[in-house]
Design an enzyme around this catalytic site. Structure first.
Site, PDB file in Angstrom:
ATOM      1  N   GLY A   1       0.861  -1.177   0.000  1.00  0.00           N
ATOM      2  CA  GLY A   1       0.000   0.000   0.000  1.00  0.00           C
ATOM      3  C   GLY A   1       0.895   1.224   0.000  1.00  0.00           C
ATOM      4  O   GLY A   1       1.612   1.463   0.975  1.00  0.00           O
TER       5      GLY A   1
ATOM      6  N   GLY B   1      13.874   6.166 -12.202  1.00  0.00           N
ATOM      7  CA  GLY B   1      14.343   4.770 -12.125  1.00  0.00           C
ATOM      8  C   GLY B   1      15.846   4.716 -11.934  1.00  0.00           C
ATOM      9  O   GLY B   1      16.393   5.395 -11.065  1.00  0.00           O
TER      10      GLY B   1
ATOM     11  N   ASP C   1       7.954   4.450  -3.066  1.00  0.00           N
ATOM     12  CA  ASP C   1       7.426   4.855  -1.753  1.00  0.00           C
ATOM     13  C   ASP C   1       8.573   5.071  -0.763  1.00  0.00           C
ATOM     14  O   ASP C   1       8.508   5.959   0.091  1.00  0.00           O
ATOM     15  CB  ASP C   1       6.462   3.798  -1.209  1.00  0.00           C
ATOM     16  CG  ASP C   1       5.427   3.396  -2.254  1.00  0.00           C
ATOM     17  OD1 ASP C   1       5.023   4.265  -3.044  1.00  0.00           O
ATOM     18  OD2 ASP C   1       5.048   2.206  -2.293  1.00  0.00           O
TER      19      ASP C   1
HETATM   20  O1  KDG Z   1       4.320   1.340  -4.730  1.00  0.00           O
HETATM   21  C1  KDG Z   1       4.059   0.013  -4.290  1.00  0.00           C
HETATM   22  C2  KDG Z   1       2.587  -0.141  -4.175  1.00  0.00           C
HETATM   23  O2  KDG Z   1       2.050   0.042  -5.440  1.00  0.00           O
HETATM   24  C3  KDG Z   1       2.197  -1.478  -3.645  1.00  0.00           C
HETATM   25  O3  KDG Z   1       2.635  -1.638  -2.315  1.00  0.00           O
HETATM   26  C4  KDG Z   1       0.733  -1.760  -3.697  1.00  0.00           C
HETATM   27  O4  KDG Z   1      -0.283   0.291  -3.030  1.00  0.00           O
HETATM   28  C5  KDG Z   1      -0.160  -0.575  -3.853  1.00  0.00           C
HETATM   29  C6  KDG Z   1      -0.887  -0.445  -5.073  1.00  0.00           C
HETATM   30  O5  KDG Z   1      -2.038  -0.035  -4.998  1.00  0.00           O
HETATM   31  O6  KDG Z   1      -0.344  -0.733  -6.130  1.00  0.00           O
END
Ligand code: KDG
Length: 303
Positions: A28, A220, A251
């Site tokens: 998330g 990247g 993140d």
């Molecule tokens: O940035 C990583 C997130 O994308 C992953 O942890 C899951 O939050 C998420 C998503 O909705 O893709």
């Protein structure tokens, strides 16, 4: 008073291992960001809703263990906590979601604890926070306005996920919200899809003209381009000797960038630090587990 409140959806993660089994962890995007910043010393809180289920319990236990404030998290016994799966192939990592109708997706303007948002130095939200439902998209705008009016800095990561919404739907919603934010944290691929521009400098100009005071465009393995109205710098990536799983690297960058930026408002130093944190975050499986501690990041910056 918190340093940073992150608003969005934490997820239980099932991450495919080389032997085909799935490792349970946490993901998330804004939750990853909250943990990344907390591990680096920021006083962080997560604003979300979770199911009243074992996955919700596991997420609150993890956040508590990480020192992230969970006092404003609402539990909803009627709906589940969201989950996602990560698979890996030559193209990198891929996500599959089971989150439709989750507790977090039922966030709306009425569920927002406004006072909580008035007691933070910064708020962080993302395109995913807005993609999960129309109610959540509106709640994000209200949260931005509330935190801003109370004097907080607001940061926004585009985190475009086309499995959640198509670009044509995401573009106006993201740009409208971003126009209210101080710090734009777009990833290069997102920015190309959202703006149609392909040159990093032109992308930085676009977000500055939208209203951001600071743009940190992540590139990247090429690092980040950081721009303000007065100055811009390209901060090179810190190569990861052994890339295992890039889930959550953006993140990790956001959390480290915000934790550092809140110290002295130097976006260039913050981005150099965040590049190192992102590099450390890809050396293990999962979005949360490999997030680095301050000592590790500082050692890599100094190396
Ligand atoms: O940035 C990583 C997130 O994308 C992953 O942890 C899951 O939050 C998420 C998503 O909705 O893709």
């Amino acid at each position: 008073m918190l340093d940073l409140v992150c608003l969005g959806e934490p997820l239980i993660e099932f991450n495919e291992q080389p032997d085909g089994r799935y490792l349970r962890g946490f993901g998330g995007d804004v939750s990853n960001c909250a943990v990344a910043a907390a591990r680096l010393g920021a006083k962080t809180g997560l604003l979300t809703r979770l199911g009243d289920d074992s996955f919700g319990d596991a997420i609150t236990a993890m956040l508590t263990h990480e020192g992230v404030d969970i006092s404003a998290i609402e539990r909803d016994a009627a709906v589940p906590t969201g989950i996602y799966f990560v698979t890996h192939d030559e193209g990198g990592h891929h996500f599959e979601y089971r989150r439709a109708g989750s507790a977090a997706s039922l966030m709306n303007r009425g569920t927002l604890p406004l006072d909580y948002l008035r007691h933070t130095r910064a708020l962080h939200v993302s395109g995913i926070s807005q993609a999960i439902s129309e109610g959540a998209a509106d709640a994000v705008v209200m949260a931005i306005e509330t935190a801003r009016s109370a004097g907080a800095l607001v940061a926004y990561d585009t985190n475009l996920r086309t499995r959640l919404w198509p670009v044509c739907k995401a573009r106006p919603v993201i740009h409208q919200a971003l126009a209210l934010c101080h710090i734009a944290l777009p990833g290069f691929d997102d920015a190309v899809a959202l703006t149609g521009l392909t040159e990093p400098d032109a992308i930085a100009d676009f977000y500055l003209s939208l209203g951001a005071q600071v743009v940190a465009l992540t590139l990247g393995d090429k690092g980040a381009l950081v721009a303000t109205a007065q100055e811009r710098q390209h901060l090179p990536a810190v190569p990861a000797a052994h890339l295992v799983d890039a889930t959550g690297a953006g993140d990790a960058f956001d959390g480290a960038f915000l934790a550092e930026y809140l110290k002295d408002a130097d976006p260039f130093r913050a981005a150099a630090f965040a590049n190192a944190a992102a590099s450390l975050s890809v050396r293990g499986f999962g979005a949360i587990e490999p997030l680095p501690r301050r000592q590790q990041v500082e050692a890599l910056v100094a190396a």
